[in-house]
Design an enzyme around this catalytic site. Structure first.
Site, PDB file in Angstrom:
ATOM      1  N   PHE A 295      -3.801 -45.225  27.372  1.00 41.17           N
ATOM      2  CA  PHE A 295      -3.755 -44.668  26.019  1.00 41.17           C
ATOM      3  C   PHE A 295      -4.246 -43.241  26.139  1.00 41.17           C
ATOM      4  O   PHE A 295      -5.365 -42.992  26.601  1.00 41.17           O
ATOM      5  CB  PHE A 295      -4.627 -45.459  25.034  1.00 41.17           C
ATOM      6  CG  PHE A 295      -4.429 -44.993  23.615  1.00 41.17           C
ATOM      7  CD1 PHE A 295      -3.365 -45.457  22.859  1.00 41.17           C
ATOM      8  CD2 PHE A 295      -5.288 -44.061  23.053  1.00 41.17           C
ATOM      9  CE1 PHE A 295      -3.145 -44.997  21.562  1.00 41.17           C
ATOM     10  CE2 PHE A 295      -5.087 -43.596  21.749  1.00 41.17           C
ATOM     11  CZ  PHE A 295      -4.006 -44.068  21.010  1.00 41.17           C
TER      12      PHE A 295
ATOM     13  N   ASP B 260       6.835 -44.880  23.195  1.00 44.05           N
ATOM     14  CA  ASP B 260       6.052 -46.012  23.706  1.00 44.05           C
ATOM     15  C   ASP B 260       6.956 -47.244  23.720  1.00 44.05           C
ATOM     16  O   ASP B 260       7.627 -47.519  24.706  1.00 44.05           O
ATOM     17  CB  ASP B 260       4.811 -46.169  22.821  1.00 44.05           C
ATOM     18  CG  ASP B 260       3.870 -47.259  23.294  1.00 44.05           C
ATOM     19  OD1 ASP B 260       4.031 -47.743  24.421  1.00 44.05           O
ATOM     20  OD2 ASP B 260       2.957 -47.637  22.534  1.00 44.05           O
TER      21      ASP B 260
ATOM     22  N   ARG C 112      -6.780 -34.033  19.072  1.00 46.10           N
ATOM     23  CA  ARG C 112      -5.466 -33.373  19.104  1.00 46.10           C
ATOM     24  C   ARG C 112      -5.584 -31.962  19.681  1.00 46.10           C
ATOM     25  O   ARG C 112      -4.624 -31.415  20.196  1.00 46.10           O
ATOM     26  CB  ARG C 112      -4.878 -33.271  17.684  1.00 46.10           C
ATOM     27  CG  ARG C 112      -4.536 -34.615  17.047  1.00 46.10           C
ATOM     28  CD  ARG C 112      -3.678 -34.390  15.806  1.00 46.10           C
ATOM     29  NE  ARG C 112      -3.632 -35.540  14.926  1.00 46.10           N
ATOM     30  CZ  ARG C 112      -2.770 -36.555  15.057  1.00 46.10           C
ATOM     31  NH1 ARG C 112      -1.911 -36.562  16.043  1.00 46.10           N
ATOM     32  NH2 ARG C 112      -2.780 -37.558  14.210  1.00 46.10           N
TER      33      ARG C 112
ATOM     34  N   ASP D 128      -3.648 -38.133  19.275  1.00 46.95           N
ATOM     35  CA  ASP D 128      -4.968 -38.427  18.723  1.00 46.95           C
ATOM     36  C   ASP D 128      -5.479 -39.814  19.051  1.00 46.95           C
ATOM     37  O   ASP D 128      -4.741 -40.694  19.498  1.00 46.95           O
ATOM     38  CB  ASP D 128      -4.911 -38.309  17.199  1.00 46.95           C
ATOM     39  CG  ASP D 128      -4.245 -39.536  16.565  1.00 46.95           C
ATOM     40  OD1 ASP D 128      -3.117 -39.872  16.992  1.00 46.95           O
ATOM     41  OD2 ASP D 128      -4.848 -40.157  15.681  1.00 46.95           O
TER      42      ASP D 128
ATOM     43  N   ASP E 188       6.203 -36.944  20.359  1.00 45.72           N
ATOM     44  CA  ASP E 188       5.063 -36.842  21.273  1.00 45.72           C
ATOM     45  C   ASP E 188       5.194 -37.840  22.417  1.00 45.72           C
ATOM     46  O   ASP E 188       5.099 -37.487  23.577  1.00 45.72           O
ATOM     47  CB  ASP E 188       3.726 -37.003  20.528  1.00 45.72           C
ATOM     48  CG  ASP E 188       3.623 -38.307  19.722  1.00 45.72           C
ATOM     49  OD1 ASP E 188       4.622 -39.058  19.633  1.00 45.72           O
ATOM     50  OD2 ASP E 188       2.539 -38.571  19.173  1.00 45.72           O
TER      51      ASP E 188
ATOM     52  N   GLY F 244       1.746 -35.952  15.832  1.00 45.31           N
ATOM     53  CA  GLY F 244       1.581 -35.934  17.290  1.00 45.31           C
ATOM     54  C   GLY F 244       2.378 -34.885  18.032  1.00 45.31           C
ATOM     55  O   GLY F 244       1.958 -34.394  19.078  1.00 45.31           O
TER      56      GLY F 244
HETATM   57  P1  5GP Z   1       6.629 -46.403  19.504  1.00 43.96           P
HETATM   58  O1  5GP Z   1       7.248 -46.532  18.157  1.00 43.96           O
HETATM   59  O2  5GP Z   1       7.492 -45.754  20.537  1.00 43.96           O
HETATM   60  O3  5GP Z   1       6.080 -47.714  19.990  1.00 43.96           O
HETATM   61  O4  5GP Z   1       5.330 -45.550  19.306  1.00 43.96           O
HETATM   62  C1  5GP Z   1       5.326 -44.187  19.274  1.00 43.96           C
HETATM   63  C2  5GP Z   1       4.073 -43.689  18.599  1.00 43.96           C
HETATM   64  O5  5GP Z   1       2.910 -44.465  18.965  1.00 43.96           O
HETATM   65  C3  5GP Z   1       3.770 -42.304  19.065  1.00 43.96           C
HETATM   66  O6  5GP Z   1       4.469 -41.355  18.287  1.00 43.96           O
HETATM   67  C4  5GP Z   1       2.262 -42.225  18.935  1.00 43.96           C
HETATM   68  O7  5GP Z   1       1.889 -41.829  17.641  1.00 43.96           O
HETATM   69  C5  5GP Z   1       1.781 -43.643  19.151  1.00 43.96           C
HETATM   70  N1  5GP Z   1       1.309 -43.843  20.530  1.00 43.96           N
HETATM   71  C6  5GP Z   1       1.847 -44.651  21.463  1.00 43.96           C
HETATM   72  N2  5GP Z   1       1.169 -44.555  22.628  1.00 43.96           N
HETATM   73  C7  5GP Z   1       0.186 -43.656  22.415  1.00 43.96           C
HETATM   74  C8  5GP Z   1      -0.860 -43.112  23.260  1.00 43.96           C
HETATM   75  O8  5GP Z   1      -1.026 -43.416  24.435  1.00 43.96           O
HETATM   76  N3  5GP Z   1      -1.683 -42.200  22.660  1.00 43.96           N
HETATM   77  C9  5GP Z   1      -1.562 -41.823  21.355  1.00 43.96           C
HETATM   78  N4  5GP Z   1      -2.440 -40.929  20.905  1.00 43.96           N
HETATM   79  N5  5GP Z   1      -0.583 -42.295  20.551  1.00 43.96           N
HETATM   80  C10 5GP Z   1       0.276 -43.210  21.079  1.00 43.96           C
END
Ligand code: 5GP
Length: 201
Positions: A175, A125, A188, A182, A122, A66
């Site tokens: 999202f 979240d 991407r 992606d 990237d 990402g």
């Molecule tokens: P976390 O571990 O912070 O919950 O998640 C981070 C990962 O979740 C990011 O690196 C990404 O790969 C994925 N992710 C979370 N939200 C999104 C989103 O809105 N779009 C996309 N494409 N990936 C997301």
């Protein structure tokens, strides 16, 4: 994580040729952050990193896949003799959000001992991936470890998560795809960041 949460997968097609180009794909919603806005912000982040790391050229660690597009632009906005490396993780958990267990699927090639590391993400979240990576990288003895993320959820307390550089904040319920992010490995290559409005939402 590097992949797409299961629940956000777009419909698959038997033939890639049957898929519309991203510019005409009905699963791509409104532009949330334009290519111009991204370019301007990346340039600001690059200037800030250049100032702060003037006497200690950083090692940028990109989290595949990402952060790839962000990292390649960011590194060219930094006027320092930096180096780069990549790490990849995957995470398992709930269908629509990353949660649960994070696993290392590709390790770095460089030794972090004594290096000034900037972890390039990237999107933060839930912060789960970041917590895992921070712990994992910190254990390797870098001189410093800071985090630069293109996106962070508005609800994320970036100060509490100790994220130094944030490109943009985005709404919790969006999202997003594009500029490296992606949905089921697609989109991407969009030059901007858009809401994904396809199946799985
Ligand atoms: P976390 O571990 O912070 O919950 O998640 C981070 C990962 O979740 C990011 O690196 C990404 O790969 C994925 N992710 C979370 N939200 C999104 C989103 O809105 N779009 C996309 N494409 N990936 C997301």
């Amino acid at each position: 994580m590097t992949g797409t949460p299961e629940g956000n997968r777009p419909a698959t097609s038997s033939s890639a040729a049957a898929l519309p180009p991203p510019s005409a794909d009905p699963n791509i919603g409104p532009t949330l952050i334009s290519a111009e806005q991204i370019a301007e912000r990346v340039s600001q982040l690059g200037a800030e990193i250049t100032r702060r790391y003037a006497d200690r050229p950083p090692l940028l660690v990109g989290v595949l896949r990402g952060s790839l597009v962000f990292l390649t632009d960011l590194m060219r906005a930094i006027d320092l003799p930096l180096t780069i490396d990549f790490i990849a993780v995957s995470s398992y958990g709930s269908a629509t959000r990353t949660s649960g267990v994070v696993r290392l699927v590709k390790d770095l090639e460089q030794d972090l001992g004594g290096r000034d590391v900037i972890l390039v993400e990237d999107i933060v979240d839930t912060g789960l991936t970041l917590r895992y990576l921070r712990k994992n990288l910190a254990a390797r003895g870098p001189a410093s470890l800071e985090v630069c993320t293109l996106l962070a959820r508005r609800s994320v307390d970036v100060a509490a998560q100790d994220v130094t550089f944030v490109g943009f904040e985005i709404d919790d319920d969006a999202f997003v795809v594009g500029y490296g992010l992606d949905a089921n490995q697609r989109y991407r290559n969009l030059g901007h960041i858009a809401a994904y409005v396809g199946p799985g939402q």
